[in-house]
Design a protein around this motif. Structure first.
Motif, PDB file in Angstrom:
ATOM      1  N   GLU A   1       0.868  -1.176   0.000  1.00 13.81           N
ATOM      2  CA  GLU A   1       0.000   0.000   0.000  1.00 13.81           C
ATOM      3  C   GLU A   1       0.907   1.230   0.000  1.00 13.81           C
ATOM      4  O   GLU A   1       1.655   1.468   0.954  1.00 13.81           O
ATOM      5  N   THR A   2       0.836   2.011  -1.079  1.00 16.49           N
ATOM      6  CA  THR A   2       1.806   3.091  -1.280  1.00 16.49           C
ATOM      7  C   THR A   2       1.329   4.467  -0.834  1.00 16.49           C
ATOM      8  O   THR A   2       2.153   5.374  -0.700  1.00 16.49           O
ATOM      9  N   VAL A   3       0.034   4.636  -0.607  1.00 18.16           N
ATOM     10  CA  VAL A   3      -0.478   5.984  -0.322  1.00 18.16           C
ATOM     11  C   VAL A   3       0.178   6.606   0.911  1.00 18.16           C
ATOM     12  O   VAL A   3       0.619   7.763   0.871  1.00 18.16           O
ATOM     13  N   PRO A   4       0.279   5.902   2.046  1.00 19.84           N
ATOM     14  CA  PRO A   4       0.949   6.514   3.202  1.00 19.84           C
ATOM     15  C   PRO A   4       2.393   6.915   2.908  1.00 19.84           C
ATOM     16  O   PRO A   4       2.865   7.958   3.374  1.00 19.84           O
ATOM     17  N   ALA A   5       3.117   6.086   2.132  1.00 14.88           N
ATOM     18  CA  ALA A   5       4.505   6.415   1.793  1.00 14.88           C
ATOM     19  C   ALA A   5       4.571   7.626   0.871  1.00 14.88           C
ATOM     20  O   ALA A   5       5.475   8.472   0.987  1.00 14.88           O
ATOM     21  N   LEU A   6       3.633   7.745  -0.053  1.00 19.07           N
ATOM     22  CA  LEU A   6       3.596   8.923  -0.930  1.00 19.07           C
ATOM     23  C   LEU A   6       3.334  10.189  -0.121  1.00 19.07           C
ATOM     24  O   LEU A   6       3.938  11.244  -0.372  1.00 19.07           O
ATOM     25  N   ARG A   7       2.457  10.095   0.866  1.00 18.12           N
ATOM     26  CA  ARG A   7       2.191  11.252   1.724  1.00 18.12           C
ATOM     27  C   ARG A   7       3.419  11.620   2.544  1.00 18.12           C
ATOM     28  O   ARG A   7       3.718  12.803   2.748  1.00 18.12           O
ATOM     29  N   ALA A   8       4.157  10.599   2.985  1.00 16.09           N
ATOM     30  CA  ALA A   8       5.316  10.851   3.842  1.00 16.09           C
ATOM     31  C   ALA A   8       6.507  11.397   3.076  1.00 16.09           C
ATOM     32  O   ALA A   8       7.465  11.884   3.688  1.00 16.09           O
ATOM     33  N   THR A   9       6.477  11.326   1.749  1.00 22.31           N
ATOM     34  CA  THR A   9       7.632  11.758   0.946  1.00 22.31           C
ATOM     35  C   THR A   9       7.297  12.919   0.018  1.00 22.31           C
ATOM     36  O   THR A   9       8.013  13.161  -0.959  1.00 22.31           O
TER      37      THR A   9
ATOM     38  N   LEU B   1      14.262  10.206  -3.660  1.00 21.91           N
ATOM     39  CA  LEU B   1      14.849   8.922  -4.045  1.00 21.91           C
ATOM     40  C   LEU B   1      13.915   7.759  -3.708  1.00 21.91           C
ATOM     41  O   LEU B   1      13.818   6.792  -4.473  1.00 21.91           O
ATOM     42  N   ILE B   2      13.226   7.841  -2.576  1.00 23.04           N
ATOM     43  CA  ILE B   2      12.261   6.792  -2.210  1.00 23.04           C
ATOM     44  C   ILE B   2      11.144   6.730  -3.249  1.00 23.04           C
ATOM     45  O   ILE B   2      10.736   5.652  -3.694  1.00 23.04           O
ATOM     46  N   ARG B   3      10.646   7.908  -3.650  1.00 24.72           N
ATOM     47  CA  ARG B   3       9.580   7.942  -4.661  1.00 24.72           C
ATOM     48  C   ARG B   3      10.068   7.371  -5.992  1.00 24.72           C
ATOM     49  O   ARG B   3       9.382   6.591  -6.646  1.00 24.72           O
ATOM     50  N   LEU B   4      11.267   7.751  -6.372  1.00 27.49           N
ATOM     51  CA  LEU B   4      11.795   7.327  -7.668  1.00 27.49           C
ATOM     52  C   LEU B   4      12.097   5.838  -7.703  1.00 27.49           C
ATOM     53  O   LEU B   4      11.611   5.112  -8.581  1.00 27.49           O
ATOM     54  N   TRP B   5      12.907   5.359  -6.750  1.00 23.50           N
ATOM     55  CA  TRP B   5      13.447   4.015  -6.843  1.00 23.50           C
ATOM     56  C   TRP B   5      12.566   2.955  -6.196  1.00 23.50           C
ATOM     57  O   TRP B   5      12.572   1.808  -6.614  1.00 23.50           O
ATOM     58  N   TRP B   6      11.828   3.322  -5.133  1.00 22.76           N
ATOM     59  CA  TRP B   6      11.053   2.314  -4.420  1.00 22.76           C
ATOM     60  C   TRP B   6       9.579   2.359  -4.803  1.00 22.76           C
ATOM     61  O   TRP B   6       8.965   1.336  -5.082  1.00 22.76           O
TER      62      TRP B   6
ATOM     63  N   VAL C   1       7.361   6.288  -8.903  1.00 24.19           N
ATOM     64  CA  VAL C   1       6.588   7.384  -9.470  1.00 24.19           C
ATOM     65  C   VAL C   1       7.551   8.420 -10.051  1.00 24.19           C
ATOM     66  O   VAL C   1       8.668   8.599  -9.547  1.00 24.19           O
ATOM     67  N   PRO C   2       7.145   9.137 -11.102  1.00 20.98           N
ATOM     68  CA  PRO C   2       8.016  10.172 -11.681  1.00 20.98           C
ATOM     69  C   PRO C   2       8.271  11.296 -10.688  1.00 20.98           C
ATOM     70  O   PRO C   2       7.407  11.632  -9.858  1.00 20.98           O
ATOM     71  N   VAL C   3       9.473  11.877 -10.761  1.00 16.99           N
ATOM     72  CA  VAL C   3       9.861  12.961  -9.848  1.00 16.99           C
ATOM     73  C   VAL C   3      10.608  14.030 -10.636  1.00 16.99           C
ATOM     74  O   VAL C   3      11.086  13.785 -11.751  1.00 16.99           O
ATOM     75  N   ASP C   4      10.702  15.217 -10.047  1.00 13.04           N
ATOM     76  CA  ASP C   4      11.601  16.235 -10.590  1.00 13.04           C
ATOM     77  C   ASP C   4      13.034  15.782 -10.330  1.00 13.04           C
ATOM     78  O   ASP C   4      13.356  15.327  -9.223  1.00 13.04           O
ATOM     79  N   ALA C   5      13.886  15.891 -11.330  1.00 13.09           N
ATOM     80  CA  ALA C   5      15.263  15.424 -11.199  1.00 13.09           C
ATOM     81  C   ALA C   5      15.971  16.167 -10.078  1.00 13.09           C
ATOM     82  O   ALA C   5      16.083  17.396 -10.125  1.00 13.09           O
ATOM     83  N   PRO C   6      16.448  15.464  -9.038  1.00 14.68           N
ATOM     84  CA  PRO C   6      17.134  16.143  -7.936  1.00 14.68           C
ATOM     85  C   PRO C   6      18.549  16.544  -8.332  1.00 14.68           C
ATOM     86  O   PRO C   6      19.193  15.898  -9.170  1.00 14.68           O
ATOM     87  N   ALA C   7      19.020  17.588  -7.725  1.00 14.73           N
ATOM     88  CA  ALA C   7      20.380  18.050  -7.984  1.00 14.73           C
ATOM     89  C   ALA C   7      21.379  16.969  -7.574  1.00 14.73           C
ATOM     90  O   ALA C   7      21.222  16.324  -6.538  1.00 14.73           O
ATOM     91  N   GLY C   8      22.399  16.795  -8.400  1.00 14.75           N
ATOM     92  CA  GLY C   8      23.460  15.842  -8.086  1.00 14.75           C
ATOM     93  C   GLY C   8      23.237  14.462  -8.650  1.00 14.75           C
ATOM     94  O   GLY C   8      24.173  13.650  -8.694  1.00 14.75           O
ATOM     95  N   LEU C   9      22.011  14.132  -9.069  1.00 16.38           N
ATOM     96  CA  LEU C   9      21.766  12.811  -9.641  1.00 16.38           C
ATOM     97  C   LEU C   9      22.249  12.800 -11.097  1.00 16.38           C
ATOM     98  O   LEU C   9      21.834  13.649 -11.886  1.00 16.38           O
TER      99      LEU C   9
END
Length: 480
Positions: free
Chosen positions: A38-46, A55-60, A63-71
């Motif tokens: 169940e991903t909804v609580p994790a999406l809210r927490a991130t 990184l949790i949203r992207l890799w685990w 879901v698509p994310v804005d590219a973070p600096a340094g990646l």
């Protein structure tokens, strides 16, 4: 590009993308929900947009994310690990931290509503992977084989105790992602080979073989990560029968397996028969059993096929196939084989679902030794054996309050497999005095004198009762 795994690992560690870091970042509620997919609580927490949450949203969570600096987005995209468009990135793989401190790369988790799995889908590390890792012997070895490596997770556990590791898989995509898992985890020198069963290692011998094989029993081999295409439970049977040929002297093979429960047949005879004739000592443990409907639902859910147009058809076909073979259930458990070199190998098949002390691999060699010693100890030798009560064994006496004699006496292990055994007063008395100093015979004679029993009768009954207690680890045979 060659240093991409090192750069990515450094970024992940600096961001706190570790088992502990992710758990702390999500909090207990979201982490527990995520274990149920169940991903909804994790999406809210991130949703705050910090680096670790991104990184949790992207890799685990995938879901698509804005590219973070340094990646290193361009390098990741070139390596096929992400797609990038207009400053947004999406992962093409699932990248999770693992309990060893390394990382595991697999195909993205499939969730309800996702597209159907590709046939060569590479599943990530989960409960079965952790189960095998906990079971595998912890003794250092020269050569180890991870048969059916998948995403490569068992190698992460073997790396600190095997000088040389060979990993095989029938799926070339699995080997591709496994190599990335090892590189991200800083593990070098793994010999990866493609092929089925033992074909890639036909001329090799190993001190330790581990396998989380494609054990799912289904009408056809739809997905290589879980199904072999063999008839019924034939793949696990053949794996067990072939493994001893590839063990070095004193080598051990440990694997997970499923087996059928068939109407009119004892499952213990079925699985025990797989080990008969292998020349190895064997220990089979059934940890769970499901009825056919539960089993089919589990694996249809695993492939996110609940709610699809084919769900009822697949469910019905699978149940009909089971019915054609008179299947009443499917067992899941551990199989361990040890090349002891004995001309009198012993096979123990048992069932228990209680919690055990983890890791089992920390004491599994002792379990095998106890089973073998109890089996091979001759009747004439047992009276002279010096026994010692195993560490952590407690005695429980159950009966009406005030009664002179208990209704039941139970020995209970607080360590290891945490077995219980109902015993008689003689065995209980021995448990109180056995410390490895004296042979059994004079101790039994003293107990007979105290109780007034016939010494020969007491001795015969006690020796018969002690052998299974030795096999189950309640008593150790002292070498002192």
């Amino acid at each position: 590009m060659n240093d991409l795994p090192d750069r990515l690992r450094e970024l992940l560690l600096d961001a706190g993308y570790t088992i502990d870091g992710v758990r702390e970042r999500l909090g207990e509620v979201a982490a527990t929900a995520l274990s149920r997919e169940e991903t909804v609580p994790a999406l809210r927490a991130t949703r705050d947009g910090d680096l670790l949450g991104t990184l949790i949203r992207l890799w685990w969570l995938g879901v698509p994310v804005d590219a973070p600096a340094g990646l290193p987005v361009a390098d990741l995209a070139a390596a096929g690990l992400v797609t990038a468009e207009a400053g947004r990135i999406a992962s093409t793989v699932h990248l999770q931290p693992w309990e060893t401190g390394g990382y595991v790369v697999s195909d993205r988790k499939v969730r309800p509503g996702d597209p159907a799995l590709r046939k060569d889908h590479v599943v990530g590390a989960g409960g079965a992977s952790a189960n095998l890792a906990q079971l595998a012997s912890r003794r250092p070895v020269e050569r180890a084989l991870d048969l059916g490596t998948g995403c490569g997770v068992q190698v992460l556990h073997l790396a600190d105790r095997a000088r040389e590791i060979v990993a095989t898989d029938v799926n070339p995509r699995a080997l591709e992602l496994a190599r990335l898992s090892w590189a991200l985890s800083g593990i070098k020198g793994v010999d990866a080979r493609q092929g089925s069963l033992f074909d890639p290692v036909a001329d090799d011998r190993f001190d330790l073989i581990v396998s989380n094989p494609p054990f799912v029993i289904s009408p056809g081999g739809r997905f290589t990560y879980r199904e072999s295409g063999f008839e019924a439970d034939g793949f696990c049977r053949d794996l067990v029968r072939l493994a001893p040929r590839f063990l070095a002297p004193a080598g051990t093979c440990q694997l997970l397996a499923n087996w059928l429960h068939v109407d009119g047949e004892d499952w213990r005879d079925r699985v025990g028969g797989w080990l008969t004739g292998t020349g190895c000592d064997g220990w089979v443990v059934q940890r769970d059993v499901q009825d056919p409907a539960e089993y089919v639902e589990l694996w249809l859910r695993d492939a996110a096929e609940q709610g699809t147009s084919r769900y009822r058809e697949l469910y019905d076909d699978w149940l009909g196939w089971f019915a054609s073979m008179n299947v009443t259930g499917v067992g899941f458990g551990w199989i361990t084989m040890h090349d002891s070199g004995s001309l009198d190998p012993v096979v123990r098949v048992e069932e228990f679902g209680q919690r055990v002390e983890l890791p089992v691999g920390g004491y599994v060699d002792g379990v095998l030794d106890s089973i073998a010693r109890a089996h091979r100890l001759a009747d004439a030798e047992l009276p002279g054996a010096r026994l010692a009560l195993a560490d952590g064994v407690l005695e429980e006496r159950i009966g009406p309050p005030g009664a002179e004699d208990p209704a039941r006496i139970i020995l209970r292990q607080t360590r290891g497999l945490r077995r219980t055994a109902q015993v008689g007063t003689v065995e209980a008395a021995l448990a109180g005095v056995c410390d490895g100093e004296y042979p059994l015979d004079p101790l039994l004679a003293a107990i007979a004198e105290l109780t007034g029993e016939n010494p020969d009768d007491l001795r015969a009954k006690a020796l018969e009762a002690l052998r299974p207690l030795i096999a189950e680890g309640f008593f150790n045979i002292s070498t002192g």
